[in-house]
Design an enzyme around this catalytic site. Structure first.
Site, short mmCIF file in Angstrom:
data_model
loop_
_atom_site.label_atom_id
_atom_site.label_comp_id
_atom_site.label_asym_id
_atom_site.label_seq_id
_atom_site.Cartn_x
_atom_site.Cartn_y
_atom_site.Cartn_z
N ASP A 1 -51.49 6.93 38.22
CA ASP A 1 -52.58 6.15 37.63
C ASP A 1 -53.50 7.11 36.89
OD1 ASP A 1 -54.13 3.98 37.02
OD2 ASP A 1 -55.08 3.81 38.97
N THR B 1 -52.62 -7.20 34.60
CA THR B 1 -53.58 -6.37 35.29
C THR B 1 -54.85 -7.15 35.63
OG1 THR B 1 -54.69 -4.21 35.20
CG2 THR B 1 -54.64 -5.50 33.16
N GLU C 1 -52.30 -0.78 27.40
CA GLU C 1 -53.13 -1.97 27.56
C GLU C 1 -53.67 -2.52 26.24
OE1 GLU C 1 -56.59 -3.49 30.63
OE2 GLU C 1 -55.38 -1.72 31.00
N PHE D 1 -55.32 -5.48 42.33
CA PHE D 1 -56.26 -4.39 42.58
C PHE D 1 -56.72 -4.42 44.03
CE2 PHE D 1 -58.11 -3.04 38.22
CZ PHE D 1 -56.86 -3.07 37.66
N LYS E 1 -49.87 -4.10 28.93
CA LYS E 1 -50.82 -4.55 29.96
C LYS E 1 -51.76 -5.60 29.38
CE LYS E 1 -52.68 -1.79 33.03
NZ LYS E 1 -53.43 -0.63 33.62
#
Length: 321
Positions: free
Chosen positions: A17, A156, A96, A178, A132
Site C-alpha cells: 500500500d 475502494t 485510481e 477499509f 480504482k
C-alpha cells in the site's frame, strides 16, 4: 520459525500500500495499490521527477485548455507511476480515478478508459491494471460497465456490507474494504479507547464480507485495506489479499510467532441473506449506516483534496517549464 510476513504470504496475497518505488523494491509484494494521497507523497521524491516532467510535456503536446492539460498531466503521471511499479512487481497495480468523479458514472467510465489507453500507449499489459473507483452507487455502476468491456476494477472506499453486496452483484473484480478507518470511527463514537483485534469493527466487517462472498459463490476478490495495527492484519490472515503499508510489513517481518489462518473458503459460512440490490435499497441501507456514510464522504473529500494539491504541484511545474 519463519516471520509472520512469510507465513502470511503462504495464505494471502500481500499487496504493498504505497507508491514509494524503493519500498516496493524492498518488500517485493505480489501487487501494489496507489491512491491520490500515496501518489502525492511519492511525487515529492526525486524518483518521481522524471515522471512529472514527462506527464507535463505530454499534456502540453496534446494541447487544449489549461484545465484539460492539467487533467491529462495528472492522469498521465498516475499511469507512468503505475508503469514503474509494474516493472518491480509480478502482479497487478491499481490506479485510481479522480475522486471528484465519484458521483458521475459517465465521467468515471470515460476517465477509466483514458487511463487504460495511456497504459496501452506505453506498451503495458492492461490485464495487469486495475482501475480504482469509489464504491458509490454511481461508481459501482461505472465498474459494472467497465468490467463488461474487459477493464477490471478495484472498488475502494468500501465501508459497508451493502456496498460489498452491490459490488459483487455488479461483477466487480476486487473490493478494498477499509479496516482502520472503520476502527477510527468506532473509537471516536463509542467512548472506548481501544478494541482487541478479534472485536475490531473493521476486522469483523471484512470477515463478514469474505464469508458472505465465499459461501454464496461470488468471485469478487476481497482485499482488506487501511490497517492501523498488526493485530488487524493477523486476524484477517487467509483473506484473498491484504494491502499493507511498509511500516506494518516491517512489523510482520520482525515478528516470528505463529500466525494462524483465520479465513478460508472451505470454512466460510454466513447468516446473511440478500436479494438483488437496486438503487433505492442501496441508498436506504447506506443511510442507515452512519459510519459508512460518514467515512465514505470523508474519504472522497480527502482523496479529492490530495488530488487538488497534486494538481497545484503539476501546474507550478508546467509554469516553470
Amino acid at each position: 520459525m519463519t516471520s509472520k510476513l512469510d507465513q502470511l504470504k503462504a495464505m494471502t496475497t500481500v499487496v504493498a500500500d504505497t507508491g514509494d518505488l524503493d519500498a516496493i523494491a524492498r518488500w517485493r509484494p505480489e501487487d501494489a495499490t496507489t491512491n491520490p494521497s500515496l501518489l502525492l507523497k511519492a511525487a515529492a521524491s526525486e524518483a518521481y521527477r522524471p515522471m512529472l516532467d514527462k506527464a507535463v510535456a505530454f499534456a502540453h503536446a496534446a494541447g487544449g485548455s489549461s484545465d484539460e492539460q492539467l487533467g491529462l498531466a495528472t492522469d498521465r503521471l498516475a499511469v507512468l507511476a503505475g508503469q514503474e511499479i509494474l516493472n518491480r512487481i509480478p502482479g497487478l497495480v491499481s490506479t485510481e480515478v479522480d475522486a471528484r468523479l465519484s458521483f458521475d458514472t459517465a465521467a468515471t467510465i470515460a476517465r477509466a478508459r483514458r487511463m487504460v489507453e495511456f497504459y496501452d500507449d506505453l506498451g503495458v499489459d492492461t490485464g495487469r491494471v486495475l482501475i480504482k473507483v469509489a464504491s458509490t452507487w454511481e461508481g459501482i455502476r461505472a465498474a459494472e460497465q467497465l468490467e463488461k468491456e474487459g477493464i477490471r476494477c478495484n472498488l475502494t472506499l468500501l465501508f459497508s456490507f451493502a456496498q460489498a453486496v452491490a459490488c459483487a452483484q455488479a461483477g466487480a473484480f476486487l473490493i478494498s474494504p477499509f479496516v482502520g478507518r472503520i476502527l477510527d470511527w468506532h473509537l471516536a463514537n463509542s467512548g472506548r479507547d481501544r478494541f482487541e483485534p478479534a472485536e475490531d469493527p473493521g476486522v469483523q466487517s471484512v470477515s463478514r464480507i469474505y464469508n458472505y462472498y465465499k459461501a454464496n459463490g461470488y468471485n469478487t476478490v476481497v482485499m482488506g485495506a487501511s490497517f492501523r495495527n498488526r493485530g488487524e492484519i493477523e486476524m484477517l490472515a487467509g483473506c484473498d489479499k491484504l494491502t499493507i503499508s511498509p511500516a506494518l510489513l516491517q512489523e510482520l517481518e520482525d515478528n516470528h510467532g505463529e500466525l494462524a489462518r483465520r479465513l478460508a473458503p472451505e470454512t466460510a459460512s454466513t447468516q446473511d441473506r440478500f436479494g438483488p440490490m437496486d438503487e433505492a435499497r442501496f441508498r436506504w441501507e447506506s443511510n442507515e449506516d452512519a459510519m459508512a456514510t460518514e467515512k465514505l464522504a470523508d474519504g472522497i473529500r480527502r482523496f479529492a483534496a490530495d488530488q487538488i494539491t497534486l494538481e497545484n504541484q503539476v501546474r507550478a511545474l508546467a509554469r516553470a517549464a
